[in-house]
Motif scaffolding. Sequence first.
Motif, PDB file in Angstrom:
ATOM      1  N   HIS A 174      12.756 -23.662  16.139  1.00  0.00           N
ATOM      2  CA  HIS A 174      13.252 -22.558  15.329  1.00  0.00           C
ATOM      3  C   HIS A 174      12.265 -21.388  15.305  1.00  0.00           C
ATOM      4  O   HIS A 174      12.387 -20.492  14.479  1.00  0.00           O
ATOM      5  N   ALA A 176      10.837 -17.951  16.060  1.00  0.00           N
ATOM      6  CA  ALA A 176      11.379 -16.656  16.471  1.00  0.00           C
ATOM      7  C   ALA A 176      10.238 -15.867  17.112  1.00  0.00           C
ATOM      8  O   ALA A 176       9.480 -15.181  16.428  1.00  0.00           O
ATOM      9  N   GLU A 267      21.131 -20.340  25.136  1.00  0.00           N
ATOM     10  CA  GLU A 267      21.138 -20.594  23.701  1.00  0.00           C
ATOM     11  C   GLU A 267      19.921 -19.964  23.034  1.00  0.00           C
ATOM     12  O   GLU A 267      20.009 -19.415  21.930  1.00  0.00           O
ATOM     13  N   GLU A 268      18.779 -20.011  23.725  1.00  0.00           N
ATOM     14  CA  GLU A 268      17.563 -19.381  23.198  1.00  0.00           C
ATOM     15  C   GLU A 268      17.749 -17.869  23.085  1.00  0.00           C
ATOM     16  O   GLU A 268      17.374 -17.261  22.080  1.00  0.00           O
ATOM     17  N   GLU A 270      20.511 -16.209  22.678  1.00  0.00           N
ATOM     18  CA  GLU A 270      21.442 -15.913  21.599  1.00  0.00           C
ATOM     19  C   GLU A 270      20.773 -16.002  20.233  1.00  0.00           C
ATOM     20  O   GLU A 270      21.164 -15.319  19.286  1.00  0.00           O
ATOM     21  N   ARG A 271      19.731 -16.827  20.129  1.00  0.00           N
ATOM     22  CA  ARG A 271      18.973 -16.931  18.879  1.00  0.00           C
ATOM     23  C   ARG A 271      18.167 -15.671  18.607  1.00  0.00           C
ATOM     24  O   ARG A 271      17.814 -15.378  17.461  1.00  0.00           O
ATOM     25  N   GLN A 278      21.066 -10.874   8.572  1.00  0.00           N
ATOM     26  CA  GLN A 278      19.643 -11.150   8.781  1.00  0.00           C
ATOM     27  C   GLN A 278      18.825  -9.862   8.719  1.00  0.00           C
ATOM     28  O   GLN A 278      17.731  -9.834   8.146  1.00  0.00           O
TER      29      GLN A 278
END
Length: 306
Positions: A174, A176, A267-268, A270-271, A278
């Motif tokens: 998780h 960022a 997927e990474e 898109e995170r 947010q």
Amino acid sequence: MKGLLYLPRLFKSKSDQDRLIMTILCRNEIDIIESNIRTHAVLGVDGFVVMDNGSTDGTREKLEQLKTEFDLMVIDETGVYQQAKWMKRLMYLARDKMGASWVISNDADEFWIPKEGTSLKEHLSHSDSVVTVKRSNVLLTEDVLKDDYHFSKARYCVEYPICYDKQAELEGAHTAMFFANISPKVIVNPYGFIKISGGNHRAKHIAKTFTARNEHNIRVFHYPIRSWKQFEANIKHRQTLLKYPKARMGDHYRRWVKLYEQGMLKEEFERFVLKENQIQVFEQYGIIKDIHLNDVIFSKSNKFIR
């Protein structure tokens, strides 16, 4: 000998003959290299020395076109990537062939933006040895998913980073990475210059102990990921570089290569894309801020975006 080059210039007054030169290492940066050069030319950079490391996406051809408009020297280097060694070589070319008074060793994805209404050179003097400038990551929002998206439309940067530890950068599901703390960059006086670090985060200079300083009227805005296509191509290249035993690379890149090999890189990506809710939370706590750079950075159309 290095001191003899610097000391006579220590008390020199600035003049119209002073030249700020930017060196750039690039490979497959067709989406950003033209914007980079055009923008910095407007902001006070007098000339460019660009080393192309075997681009295959049209970057090299674009550089040839730009040579007709700007004082731009292009060096071809097809060897295995050696950032610190090549940057040192470009520093000397900037000084000896381009007449540099100061040198910015840049990456194609970084924009050095001075205080509004000023030129970069206004914030430099001949007594400067190493000038350190804060750098901030620029963030992705849902606009990046639109077909007509251009990286210069990005609105937000990280103002106060999140301090992850190194293990989290490598393994944190998780994490960022855009919010992680990143090192500053430096502008260097090539007279008395000794050595520059691989990422241009630090430099050694004969007078650094006495005349190095921080400059708060310039900020480097870093656009590390500008689209899914660009991100995927970057990580494929990093995978190739990691085949060399002495490859030096940040832990987050090693993690992304691992995700690519596992088929999880999309997927990474898109995170990374911030949703509106947010953005509101991060703005509320001052973690991000609106940078208003869409009227500063040149777009694909070669005009400022208004």
